[in-house]
Write a protein that holds these residues in place. Structure first.
Motif, mmCIF file in Angstrom:
data_model
loop_
_atom_site.group_PDB
_atom_site.id
_atom_site.type_symbol
_atom_site.label_atom_id
_atom_site.label_comp_id
_atom_site.label_asym_id
_atom_site.label_seq_id
_atom_site.Cartn_x
_atom_site.Cartn_y
_atom_site.Cartn_z
ATOM 1 N N ARG A 67 0.864 -1.170 0.000
ATOM 2 C CA ARG A 67 0.000 0.000 0.000
ATOM 3 C C ARG A 67 0.902 1.221 0.000
ATOM 4 N N VAL A 68 0.586 2.203 -0.842
ATOM 5 C CA VAL A 68 1.348 3.448 -0.877
ATOM 6 C C VAL A 68 0.368 4.609 -0.711
ATOM 7 N N ASP A 69 0.508 5.308 0.399
ATOM 8 C CA ASP A 69 -0.284 6.514 0.643
ATOM 9 C C ASP A 69 0.603 7.715 0.341
ATOM 10 N N VAL A 70 0.052 8.675 -0.383
ATOM 11 C CA VAL A 70 0.848 9.805 -0.852
ATOM 12 C C VAL A 70 0.138 11.114 -0.546
ATOM 13 N N GLU A 71 0.906 12.059 -0.018
ATOM 14 C CA GLU A 71 0.428 13.427 0.124
ATOM 15 C C GLU A 71 1.326 14.274 -0.761
ATOM 16 N N ILE A 72 0.745 14.831 -1.804
ATOM 17 C CA ILE A 72 1.479 15.670 -2.744
ATOM 18 C C ILE A 72 1.369 17.095 -2.209
ATOM 19 N N ARG A 73 2.462 17.597 -1.668
ATOM 20 C CA ARG A 73 2.465 18.916 -1.028
ATOM 21 C C ARG A 73 2.956 19.959 -2.027
ATOM 22 N N LEU A 74 2.024 20.781 -2.480
ATOM 23 C CA LEU A 74 2.323 21.804 -3.482
ATOM 24 C C LEU A 74 2.537 23.163 -2.831
ATOM 25 N N ALA A 75 3.389 23.984 -3.425
ATOM 26 C CA ALA A 75 3.620 25.339 -2.930
ATOM 27 C C ALA A 75 2.348 26.158 -3.113
ATOM 28 N N VAL A 76 2.086 27.023 -2.159
ATOM 29 C CA VAL A 76 0.936 27.925 -2.270
ATOM 30 C C VAL A 76 1.258 28.932 -3.373
ATOM 31 N N PRO A 77 0.337 29.126 -4.336
ATOM 32 C CA PRO A 77 0.610 30.068 -5.424
ATOM 33 C C PRO A 77 0.947 31.470 -4.905
ATOM 34 N N ALA A 78 1.920 32.102 -5.534
ATOM 35 C CA ALA A 78 2.371 33.436 -5.116
ATOM 36 C C ALA A 78 1.252 34.472 -5.203
ATOM 37 N N GLY A 79 0.286 34.262 -6.078
ATOM 38 C CA GLY A 79 -0.797 35.215 -6.255
ATOM 39 C C GLY A 79 -1.883 35.164 -5.186
ATOM 40 N N PHE A 80 -1.813 34.221 -4.260
ATOM 41 C CA PHE A 80 -2.825 34.122 -3.213
ATOM 42 C C PHE A 80 -2.664 35.274 -2.226
ATOM 43 N N SER A 81 -3.792 35.859 -1.806
ATOM 44 C CA SER A 81 -3.761 36.896 -0.775
ATOM 45 C C SER A 81 -3.370 36.243 0.553
ATOM 46 N N GLY A 82 -3.054 37.046 1.541
ATOM 47 C CA GLY A 82 -2.677 36.520 2.849
ATOM 48 C C GLY A 82 -3.775 35.649 3.450
ATOM 49 N N LYS A 83 -5.014 36.080 3.292
ATOM 50 C CA LYS A 83 -6.158 35.335 3.841
ATOM 51 C C LYS A 83 -6.340 34.000 3.105
ATOM 52 N N LYS A 84 -6.247 34.057 1.778
ATOM 53 C CA LYS A 84 -6.417 32.845 0.979
ATOM 54 C C LYS A 84 -5.244 31.883 1.216
ATOM 55 N N ARG A 85 -4.034 32.422 1.411
ATOM 56 C CA ARG A 85 -2.857 31.606 1.697
ATOM 57 C C ARG A 85 -3.039 30.852 3.022
#
Length: 163
Positions: A67-85
């Motif tokens: 069994r392989v469980d995966v969490e793909i951790r992506l960078a938060v897009p630079a265009g996100f506001s502070g609240k959305k980030r």
């Protein structure tokens, strides 16, 4: 068959990329030539190298159903506001966009085989995959023995008569 201590829990801190398609094609001597995209090859080589050097790599490839469980951790897009980030880092905003998780998984499964974690990626028979935003991009991977015990709405639905 040598079995090693499972589960293997690892984090590879490289920016997740996908296994691309064979995008380059041309005609030479009346024949179609199709070649892999160089970026695709580089993405796979980078992940294979990082996995191969990881201290939790087994001394011999696993040759059992896993069994392989995966969490793909992506960078938060630079265009996100502070609240959305902040919402993204709490898991309230998810990366429901391309590339899809299947392309990430295809790259990871091939890399696990090439880096010597499994004899053949066909031995991977179970697993969960999630795409999330994170402060530190990378791959969180947990490799465990396949139990055959599954749960969830699909499995619960399949246990009854076919509808």
């Amino acid at each position: 068959v040598r079995r090693m201590s499972l589960p293997i829990d690892l984090f590879v801190g490289i920016n997740p990329a996908v296994k691309g398609n064979y995008k380059r094609a041309w005609i030479r001597g009346g024949r179609a030539i199709i070649a892999p995209d160089p970026k695709t090859i580089q993405n796979e080589r980078t992940l294979v190298a990082a996995l191969a050097m990881h201290p939790s790599r087994p001394s011999a490839p696993l040759d059992q159903p896993i069994r392989v469980d995966v969490e793909i951790r992506l960078a938060v897009p630079a265009g996100f506001s502070g609240k959305k980030r902040a919402a993204a880092l709490r898991g309230e905003e998810r990366p429901a966009k391309r590339p899809d998780r299947g392309n990430f998984l295809k790259l990871l499964e091939d890399a696990l085989e090439k880096a010597g974690y499994v004899v053949d990626d066909a031995r991977i028979v179970e697993g969960d995959v999630a795409k999330v935003y994170a402060e530190t991009p990378g791959w969180r991977v947990v490799i465990a023995e396949a139990t055959g015990r599954r749960s969830g709405p699909l499995v619960d639905d399949l246990s009854g008569p076919v509808k």
